[in-house]
Scaffold this motif. Structure first.
Motif, PDB file in Angstrom:
ATOM      1  N   ASN A  11      31.138  59.783  71.903  1.00  0.00           N
ATOM      2  CA  ASN A  11      30.216  59.556  70.789  1.00  0.00           C
ATOM      3  C   ASN A  11      30.690  60.350  69.575  1.00  0.00           C
ATOM      4  O   ASN A  11      30.747  61.571  69.617  1.00  0.00           O
ATOM      5  CB  ASN A  11      28.805  59.998  71.205  1.00  0.00           C
ATOM      6  N   PRO A  12      31.017  59.676  68.462  1.00  0.00           N
ATOM      7  CA  PRO A  12      31.502  60.409  67.281  1.00  0.00           C
ATOM      8  C   PRO A  12      30.489  61.421  66.759  1.00  0.00           C
ATOM      9  O   PRO A  12      30.864  62.506  66.318  1.00  0.00           O
ATOM     10  CB  PRO A  12      31.764  59.299  66.252  1.00  0.00           C
ATOM     11  N   GLY A  13      29.202  61.066  66.802  1.00  0.00           N
ATOM     12  CA  GLY A  13      28.182  61.989  66.329  1.00  0.00           C
ATOM     13  C   GLY A  13      28.148  63.265  67.152  1.00  0.00           C
ATOM     14  O   GLY A  13      27.948  64.364  66.622  1.00  0.00           O
ATOM     15  N   THR A  14      28.336  63.121  68.457  1.00  0.00           N
ATOM     16  CA  THR A  14      28.346  64.298  69.326  1.00  0.00           C
ATOM     17  C   THR A  14      29.527  65.206  69.004  1.00  0.00           C
ATOM     18  O   THR A  14      29.393  66.439  68.998  1.00  0.00           O
ATOM     19  CB  THR A  14      28.413  63.861  70.795  1.00  0.00           C
ATOM     20  N   VAL A  15      30.678  64.611  68.745  1.00  0.00           N
ATOM     21  CA  VAL A  15      31.858  65.411  68.389  1.00  0.00           C
ATOM     22  C   VAL A  15      31.613  66.156  67.087  1.00  0.00           C
ATOM     23  O   VAL A  15      31.944  67.344  66.964  1.00  0.00           O
ATOM     24  CB  VAL A  15      33.095  64.498  68.277  1.00  0.00           C
ATOM     25  N   VAL A  16      31.001  65.483  66.119  1.00  0.00           N
ATOM     26  CA  VAL A  16      30.687  66.141  64.849  1.00  0.00           C
ATOM     27  C   VAL A  16      29.739  67.310  65.076  1.00  0.00           C
ATOM     28  O   VAL A  16      29.917  68.402  64.530  1.00  0.00           O
ATOM     29  CB  VAL A  16      30.083  65.122  63.858  1.00  0.00           C
ATOM     30  N   GLY A  17      28.706  67.082  65.903  1.00  0.00           N
ATOM     31  CA  GLY A  17      27.764  68.149  66.194  1.00  0.00           C
ATOM     32  C   GLY A  17      28.416  69.329  66.894  1.00  0.00           C
ATOM     33  O   GLY A  17      28.128  70.489  66.579  1.00  0.00           O
ATOM     34  N   LEU A  18      29.319  69.046  67.843  1.00  0.00           N
ATOM     35  CA  LEU A  18      30.005  70.112  68.558  1.00  0.00           C
ATOM     36  C   LEU A  18      30.911  70.905  67.624  1.00  0.00           C
ATOM     37  O   LEU A  18      30.957  72.143  67.678  1.00  0.00           O
ATOM     38  CB  LEU A  18      30.817  69.514  69.707  1.00  0.00           C
ATOM     39  N   VAL A  19      31.632  70.210  66.744  1.00  0.00           N
ATOM     40  CA  VAL A  19      32.512  70.893  65.792  1.00  0.00           C
ATOM     41  C   VAL A  19      31.697  71.762  64.836  1.00  0.00           C
ATOM     42  O   VAL A  19      32.060  72.914  64.552  1.00  0.00           O
ATOM     43  CB  VAL A  19      33.352  69.858  65.015  1.00  0.00           C
ATOM     44  N   LEU A  20      30.582  71.224  64.338  1.00  0.00           N
ATOM     45  CA  LEU A  20      29.724  72.000  63.442  1.00  0.00           C
ATOM     46  C   LEU A  20      29.173  73.241  64.138  1.00  0.00           C
ATOM     47  O   LEU A  20      29.145  74.333  63.559  1.00  0.00           O
ATOM     48  CB  LEU A  20      28.567  71.132  62.946  1.00  0.00           C
ATOM     49  N   LEU A  21      28.758  73.063  65.395  1.00  0.00           N
ATOM     50  CA  LEU A  21      28.200  74.202  66.123  1.00  0.00           C
ATOM     51  C   LEU A  21      29.266  75.269  66.361  1.00  0.00           C
ATOM     52  O   LEU A  21      29.003  76.473  66.192  1.00  0.00           O
ATOM     53  CB  LEU A  21      27.615  73.726  67.444  1.00  0.00           C
ATOM     54  N   LEU A  22      30.462  74.861  66.765  1.00  0.00           N
ATOM     55  CA  LEU A  22      31.541  75.831  66.965  1.00  0.00           C
ATOM     56  C   LEU A  22      31.871  76.560  65.662  1.00  0.00           C
ATOM     57  O   LEU A  22      32.109  77.781  65.656  1.00  0.00           O
ATOM     58  CB  LEU A  22      32.784  75.131  67.506  1.00  0.00           C
ATOM     59  N   PHE A  23      31.879  75.825  64.564  1.00  0.00           N
ATOM     60  CA  PHE A  23      32.143  76.436  63.261  1.00  0.00           C
ATOM     61  C   PHE A  23      31.071  77.475  62.928  1.00  0.00           C
ATOM     62  O   PHE A  23      31.381  78.594  62.490  1.00  0.00           O
ATOM     63  CB  PHE A  23      32.192  75.353  62.191  1.00  0.00           C
ATOM     64  N   LEU A  24      29.800  77.127  63.148  1.00  0.00           N
ATOM     65  CA  LEU A  24      28.712  78.054  62.836  1.00  0.00           C
ATOM     66  C   LEU A  24      28.747  79.292  63.724  1.00  0.00           C
ATOM     67  O   LEU A  24      28.497  80.408  63.261  1.00  0.00           O
ATOM     68  CB  LEU A  24      27.370  77.332  62.990  1.00  0.00           C
ATOM     69  N   VAL A  25      29.073  79.098  64.995  1.00  0.00           N
ATOM     70  CA  VAL A  25      29.164  80.236  65.909  1.00  0.00           C
ATOM     71  C   VAL A  25      30.308  81.160  65.500  1.00  0.00           C
ATOM     72  O   VAL A  25      30.164  82.396  65.509  1.00  0.00           O
ATOM     73  CB  VAL A  25      29.333  79.747  67.361  1.00  0.00           C
ATOM     74  N   LEU A  26      31.451  80.586  65.132  1.00  0.00           N
ATOM     75  CA  LEU A  26      32.584  81.405  64.686  1.00  0.00           C
ATOM     76  C   LEU A  26      32.240  82.165  63.403  1.00  0.00           C
ATOM     77  O   LEU A  26      32.610  83.336  63.244  1.00  0.00           O
ATOM     78  CB  LEU A  26      33.809  80.523  64.469  1.00  0.00           C
ATOM     79  N   VAL A  27      31.529  81.482  62.500  1.00  0.00           N
ATOM     80  CA  VAL A  27      31.111  82.160  61.264  1.00  0.00           C
ATOM     81  C   VAL A  27      30.175  83.322  61.579  1.00  0.00           C
ATOM     82  O   VAL A  27      30.311  84.417  61.026  1.00  0.00           O
ATOM     83  CB  VAL A  27      30.427  81.149  60.318  1.00  0.00           C
ATOM     84  N   ALA A  28      29.217  83.088  62.498  1.00  0.00           N
ATOM     85  CA  ALA A  28      28.265  84.140  62.845  1.00  0.00           C
ATOM     86  C   ALA A  28      28.942  85.314  63.543  1.00  0.00           C
ATOM     87  O   ALA A  28      28.565  86.471  63.328  1.00  0.00           O
ATOM     88  CB  ALA A  28      27.162  83.559  63.727  1.00  0.00           C
ATOM     89  N   LEU A  29      29.950  85.031  64.369  1.00  0.00           N
ATOM     90  CA  LEU A  29      30.603  86.089  65.130  1.00  0.00           C
ATOM     91  C   LEU A  29      31.614  86.882  64.299  1.00  0.00           C
ATOM     92  O   LEU A  29      31.652  88.114  64.356  1.00  0.00           O
ATOM     93  CB  LEU A  29      31.288  85.505  66.364  1.00  0.00           C
ATOM     94  N   PHE A  30      32.437  86.163  63.560  1.00  0.00           N
ATOM     95  CA  PHE A  30      33.562  86.816  62.889  1.00  0.00           C
ATOM     96  C   PHE A  30      33.449  86.832  61.363  1.00  0.00           C
ATOM     97  O   PHE A  30      34.166  87.575  60.714  1.00  0.00           O
ATOM     98  CB  PHE A  30      34.879  86.114  63.270  1.00  0.00           C
ATOM     99  N   GLY A  31      32.573  86.007  60.807  1.00  0.00           N
ATOM    100  CA  GLY A  31      32.462  85.932  59.351  1.00  0.00           C
ATOM    101  C   GLY A  31      32.059  87.216  58.672  1.00  0.00           C
ATOM    102  O   GLY A  31      32.634  87.574  57.623  1.00  0.00           O
ATOM    103  N   PRO A  32      31.070  87.963  59.204  1.00  0.00           N
ATOM    104  CA  PRO A  32      30.663  89.190  58.508  1.00  0.00           C
ATOM    105  C   PRO A  32      31.780  90.196  58.283  1.00  0.00           C
ATOM    106  O   PRO A  32      31.738  90.978  57.330  1.00  0.00           O
ATOM    107  CB  PRO A  32      29.578  89.768  59.441  1.00  0.00           C
TER     108      PRO A  32
END
Length: 273
Positions: A11-32
């Motif tokens: 499902n393309p929408g699921t892939v988009v959601g997974l990529v967005l979630l991984l991006f947000l988690v990486l930002v939260a963990l390493f962005g600061p």
């Protein structure tokens, strides 16, 4: 597992959601660690538009909006996961006991659930947060206390459908006690819809917590996204980037979890296939 993974990623929408979630988690963990101090003020640089020095501009106190949004990602995701952990645990326990024990226990627990369903969730969360006090921990508690009935009803329905199945009758005939049947046979088979619901509720919890912060009943400034929008809404005409950046963070987060929930529902619900 490979078949489920292929179906999940088809499902393309699921892939988009997974990529967005991984991006947000990486930002939260390493962005600061990659951005500046979100609380550093420079009134000479207030309400500056986006530039190389400040990619998302500055707010009314000269603070870097990018730094504030990145630090706020950790808080908002923590609120979402914390709310879902508490509410799903409490709701699953209530639903399991209600459906498994039946009788007067079922009636008592479901009437308690109906009391929470009788109030609009945001109004009830506002009342609880106002009574507890406006801070981050109380925001998590307030939102969790208004969302657990969803899980209770969901788990109860699953347990009522499962407790008369053949494998439960077989376990009972072999001498399994009520607690063993509830924990070893009914609970694992009732968790699939809970996982799907939880994936949706993380985004909803973040949105509700942001709404509470926006009106002053939730986590207080300076780093929570809803509070950031509330702080900068009066400067929309001259500096729209200060409010739209945290609002866009909320949008992306809720969208990611909703898309991910759709994928989990398709994979884990056999009726969807």
């Amino acid at each position: 597992m490979r078949r489920l993974a292929r179906r999940f990623l088809r499902n393309p929408g699921t892939v988009v959601g997974l990529v967005l979630l991984l991006f947000l988690v990486l930002v939260a963990l390493f962005g600061p660690g990659l951005v500046g101090d979100p609380l550093e003020q420079n009134v000479l640089e207030r309400l500056r538009p986006p530039s190389l020095e400040h990619p998302l501009g500055t707010d009314q106190l000269g603070r870097d909006v990018l730094a504030r949004v990145v630090h706020g990602a950790r808080i908002s995701l923590g609120v979402g996961f914390g709310v879902v952990a508490l509410s799903s645990l409490l709701g699953t326990l209530v639903g399991l006991l209600s459906g498994g024990l039946g009788g007067r226990w079922d009636n008592l627990l479901m009437r308690l659930t109906d009391v929470f369903f009788a109030f609009p969730s945001l109004i009830l969360a506002m009342a609880i947060a106002a009574a507890l006090g406006p801070n981050l921990v109380n925001t998590v508690l307030a939102v969790a206390l208004v969302t657990w009935p969803i899980y209770a009803r969901l788990v109860r329905a699953q347990v009522l459908a499962l407790r008369e199945r053949e494998f439960v009758e077989a376990a009972r005939a072999l001498g399994a006690g009520q607690g063993q049947i509830l924990l070893r046979h009914l609970l694992p088979n009732a968790l699939t819809p809970v996982l799907v619901q939880a994936s949706y509720e993380v985004g909803a919890a973040i949105l509700t917590a942001a709404g509470l912060s926006f009106i002053g009943f939730g986590a207080q400034p300076p780093l929570e996204w809803g509070a950031m929008v509330a702080e900068t809404r009066n400067y929309m005409a001259e500096a729209p980037w200060a409010a739209t950046a945290p609002a866009f963070g909320i949008l992306l987060t809720v969208l990611a979890f909703n898309l991910l929930g759709d994928g989990l529902r398709d994979v884990l619900d056999p009726r969807g296939r």
